[in-house]
Motif scaffolding. Structure first.
Motif, short mmCIF file in Angstrom:
data_model
loop_
_atom_site.label_atom_id
_atom_site.label_comp_id
_atom_site.label_asym_id
_atom_site.label_seq_id
_atom_site.Cartn_x
_atom_site.Cartn_y
_atom_site.Cartn_z
N GLY A 41 0.07 8.49 1.17
CA GLY A 41 0.41 9.85 0.79
C GLY A 41 -0.62 10.50 -0.09
O GLY A 41 -0.76 11.74 -0.10
N SER A 42 -1.41 9.70 -0.84
CA SER A 42 -2.42 10.28 -1.73
C SER A 42 -3.51 11.02 -0.97
O SER A 42 -4.19 11.89 -1.53
CB SER A 42 -3.05 9.17 -2.58
OG SER A 42 -3.91 8.35 -1.81
N VAL A 43 -3.68 10.69 0.31
CA VAL A 43 -4.73 11.32 1.12
C VAL A 43 -4.51 12.82 1.25
O VAL A 43 -5.46 13.59 1.40
CB VAL A 43 -4.81 10.63 2.49
CG1 VAL A 43 -5.78 11.33 3.41
CG2 VAL A 43 -5.21 9.16 2.31
N GLU A 44 -3.25 13.25 1.19
CA GLU A 44 -2.97 14.69 1.25
C GLU A 44 -3.63 15.43 0.10
O GLU A 44 -4.02 16.59 0.23
CB GLU A 44 -1.47 14.94 1.24
CG GLU A 44 -0.74 14.45 2.47
CD GLU A 44 0.76 14.67 2.36
OE1 GLU A 44 1.18 15.84 2.51
OE2 GLU A 44 1.49 13.70 2.10
N PHE A 103 -4.11 1.32 8.35
CA PHE A 103 -4.32 2.34 7.32
C PHE A 103 -5.13 3.52 7.86
O PHE A 103 -4.73 4.68 7.71
CB PHE A 103 -5.02 1.71 6.12
CG PHE A 103 -4.94 2.52 4.86
CD1 PHE A 103 -3.87 2.38 4.00
CD2 PHE A 103 -5.93 3.42 4.54
CE1 PHE A 103 -3.78 3.13 2.84
CE2 PHE A 103 -5.85 4.17 3.39
CZ PHE A 103 -4.78 4.03 2.53
N ALA A 104 -6.27 3.24 8.46
CA ALA A 104 -7.13 4.31 8.96
C ALA A 104 -6.41 5.13 10.03
O ALA A 104 -6.40 6.37 9.99
CB ALA A 104 -8.42 3.73 9.53
N ALA A 105 -5.81 4.45 10.99
CA ALA A 105 -5.17 5.15 12.11
C ALA A 105 -4.04 6.04 11.65
O ALA A 105 -3.95 7.22 12.01
CB ALA A 105 -4.67 4.13 13.14
N SER A 106 -3.13 5.50 10.83
CA SER A 106 -1.95 6.28 10.44
C SER A 106 -2.31 7.44 9.52
O SER A 106 -1.65 8.48 9.54
CB SER A 106 -0.92 5.37 9.76
OG SER A 106 0.36 5.98 9.79
N CYS A 107 -3.37 7.26 8.71
CA CYS A 107 -3.77 8.36 7.82
C CYS A 107 -4.48 9.47 8.59
O CYS A 107 -4.20 10.65 8.38
CB CYS A 107 -4.67 7.83 6.71
SG CYS A 107 -3.78 6.93 5.41
N VAL A 108 -5.40 9.12 9.47
CA VAL A 108 -6.20 10.16 10.12
C VAL A 108 -5.46 10.79 11.30
O VAL A 108 -5.52 12.01 11.51
CB VAL A 108 -7.57 9.60 10.55
CG1 VAL A 108 -7.49 8.73 11.79
CG2 VAL A 108 -8.56 10.73 10.76
N LEU A 144 0.83 -1.21 0.00
CA LEU A 144 0.00 0.00 0.00
C LEU A 144 0.86 1.26 0.00
O LEU A 144 0.58 2.22 -0.72
CB LEU A 144 -0.93 0.00 1.22
CG LEU A 144 -2.03 -1.05 1.24
CD1 LEU A 144 -2.66 -1.14 2.62
CD2 LEU A 144 -3.10 -0.73 0.20
N CYS A 145 1.91 1.24 0.81
CA CYS A 145 2.80 2.40 0.89
C CYS A 145 3.62 2.56 -0.39
O CYS A 145 3.84 3.69 -0.86
CB CYS A 145 3.70 2.29 2.11
SG CYS A 145 2.81 2.34 3.68
N ALA A 146 4.07 1.45 -0.97
CA ALA A 146 4.83 1.51 -2.22
C ALA A 146 3.98 2.08 -3.35
O ALA A 146 4.50 2.75 -4.26
CB ALA A 146 5.34 0.12 -2.59
N GLY A 185 -7.95 14.24 0.14
CA GLY A 185 -8.72 14.69 1.29
C GLY A 185 -9.36 13.56 2.07
O GLY A 185 -9.14 12.37 1.83
N LEU A 186 -10.20 13.96 3.02
CA LEU A 186 -10.85 12.98 3.89
C LEU A 186 -11.84 12.12 3.09
O LEU A 186 -11.98 10.93 3.37
CB LEU A 186 -11.56 13.68 5.05
CG LEU A 186 -12.21 12.77 6.10
CD1 LEU A 186 -11.21 11.78 6.68
CD2 LEU A 186 -12.84 13.61 7.21
N LEU A 187 -12.52 12.71 2.11
CA LEU A 187 -13.42 11.91 1.29
C LEU A 187 -12.64 10.85 0.53
O LEU A 187 -13.09 9.70 0.41
CB LEU A 187 -14.19 12.80 0.32
CG LEU A 187 -15.22 12.09 -0.59
CD1 LEU A 187 -16.21 11.27 0.24
CD2 LEU A 187 -15.95 13.09 -1.47
N GLY A 188 -11.46 11.21 0.03
CA GLY A 188 -10.62 10.21 -0.62
C GLY A 188 -10.23 9.10 0.33
O GLY A 188 -10.21 7.92 -0.05
N LEU A 189 -9.91 9.45 1.57
CA LEU A 189 -9.56 8.44 2.57
C LEU A 189 -10.75 7.52 2.85
O LEU A 189 -10.58 6.30 2.97
CB LEU A 189 -9.09 9.10 3.87
CG LEU A 189 -8.78 8.17 5.04
CD1 LEU A 189 -7.72 7.15 4.68
CD2 LEU A 189 -8.37 8.97 6.27
N VAL A 190 -11.94 8.09 2.98
CA VAL A 190 -13.14 7.28 3.22
C VAL A 190 -13.32 6.25 2.11
O VAL A 190 -13.63 5.08 2.36
CB VAL A 190 -14.38 8.17 3.36
CG1 VAL A 190 -15.67 7.35 3.27
CG2 VAL A 190 -14.35 8.92 4.68
#
Length: 344
Positions: free
Chosen positions: A51-54, A77-82, A44-46, A57-62
């Motif tokens: 990083g795409s969440v920056e 994933f959820a914890a480290s991103c939010v 996922l990180c590779a 946005g939050l909708l992209g993360l959802v």
């Protein structure tokens, strides 16, 4: 409001869906036990998804977390991103962003959050003191975001904590009890910043999105099973009682999804999202329980098999209910906001 994903959001979601489908298989999840799938996290990180969440946005993360929830993929994933990427990008100082964001993007830095837990930790001249009963993914984290009694947020290195004691939860979230005793910490942002409410709202929305995926995955498994399983000479899915139960679960899942989308949209647009976040969390808690119970019930005797894939959805759904605060607690908090005339 417009919930239509942008090209960037849709591309990220499709990529995440492929990676989760390829690597978060039943066999690999069974082999992982209660731990994190390190190979999946690396993939996922590779692919640049945290990083795409920056950008998305939050909708992209959802949208990404929906894909994780469909597979109940065991990664932080959820914890480290939010608690990491979004919290640092929105509220960190320029120096904190330059130092922490590169590691958060490539996965070498993993942040989790001891939220909501105000009042259990105090900040003094020597550092932080107190304990938090359980923190998700703490066993995998390099840092943990901790609120003190005044709701200031502090970044603590996991290796500096007085103790990180493993705790097994309903779902396999590599959780641990956090003990602080004069533990050194750095404040997120400046001394006059108040990011607690913003980070808490983002977390509620993100984990509601994760629950939408968990429920969608549970329902998809139930549909597949009842369409193939026959009773009295015809598929179970043709029986009215089964159809009604599945229809109710579908409507509950859509309610979780649309309230999470609305809250994330408000958050990304810079609107007051606290009330919408509570609404999304309430639906994720209350409706989420109904959906994962229905998923098990529609599997009949197989739903009681601890090794069956649908049982993982049940465990995750109940854990997310507990983590979000349970419906009655969220409803009471939402009622307090309404009583105070909260415009959101």
């Amino acid at each position: 409001m417009d919930f239509t994903p942008t090209e960037e959001q849709e591309a990220a979601r499709e990529l995440a869906g492929r990676i989760f489908a390829d690597l978060a298989t039943h066999e690999r999840l069974r082999a992982a036990g209660t731990g994190t799938d390190a190979e999946l996290w690396k993939a996922l990180c590779a692919a640049g998804l945290p990083g795409s969440v920056e950008e998305t946005g939050l909708l992209g993360l959802v949208l990404l977390l929906e894909e994780q929830g469909r597979r109940t993929a065991q990664v932080p994933f959820a914890a480290s991103c939010v608690y990491g990427i979004l919290a640092v990008a929105r509220h960190g100082t320029e120096e904190q962003r330059a130092r922490l964001l590169p590691g958060l993007r490539d996965g070498t830095t993993v942040v989790t959050g001891a939220l909501p837990a105000p009042g259990t930790v105090t900040a003094g001249p020597e550092g932080l003191d107190g304990a938090v009963g359980w923190v998700p993914w703490l066993r995998d984290a390099t840092h943990v975001l901790v609120p003190d009694e005044d709701r200031a947020l502090w970044l603590v290195r996991a290796e500096d904590a007085a103790a990180v004691e493993a705790v097994e939860l309903t779902a396999p979230w590599a959780a641990a009890r956090l003990v602080l005793d004069g533990t050194p910490a750095e404040r997120l942002g400046t001394a006059d910043a108040e990011p607690y409410e913003d980070v808490l709202a983002a977390a509620r929305i993100a984990f509601a999105g994760l629950q939408a995926g968990v429920c969608a995955g549970s329902l998809a498994r139930a549909v597949e099973y009842t369409s193939a399983r026959e009773q009295f000479g015809r598929p179970l899915s043709t029986h009215q009682a089964v159809q009604l139960r599945a229809a109710d679960a579908h409507m509950d899942t859509e309610a979780i999804r649309v309230t999470a989308y609305e809250a994330a949209w408000r958050f990304d647009e810079g609107l007051d999202a606290a009330g919408a976040a509570l609404t999304a969390a309430w639906w994720a808690s209350e409706a989420g329980k109904r959906v994962v119970h229905a998923g098990q019930h529609l599997h009949g005797g197989l739903g009681a098999d601890l090794d069956h894939p649908v049982h993982r959805h049940f465990l995750w759904g109940r854990q997310l209910d507990a983590y979000l605060g349970c419906g009655t607690e969220l409803l009471a908090e939402l009622g307090d906001r309404l009583a105070k005339g909260d415009p959101s």
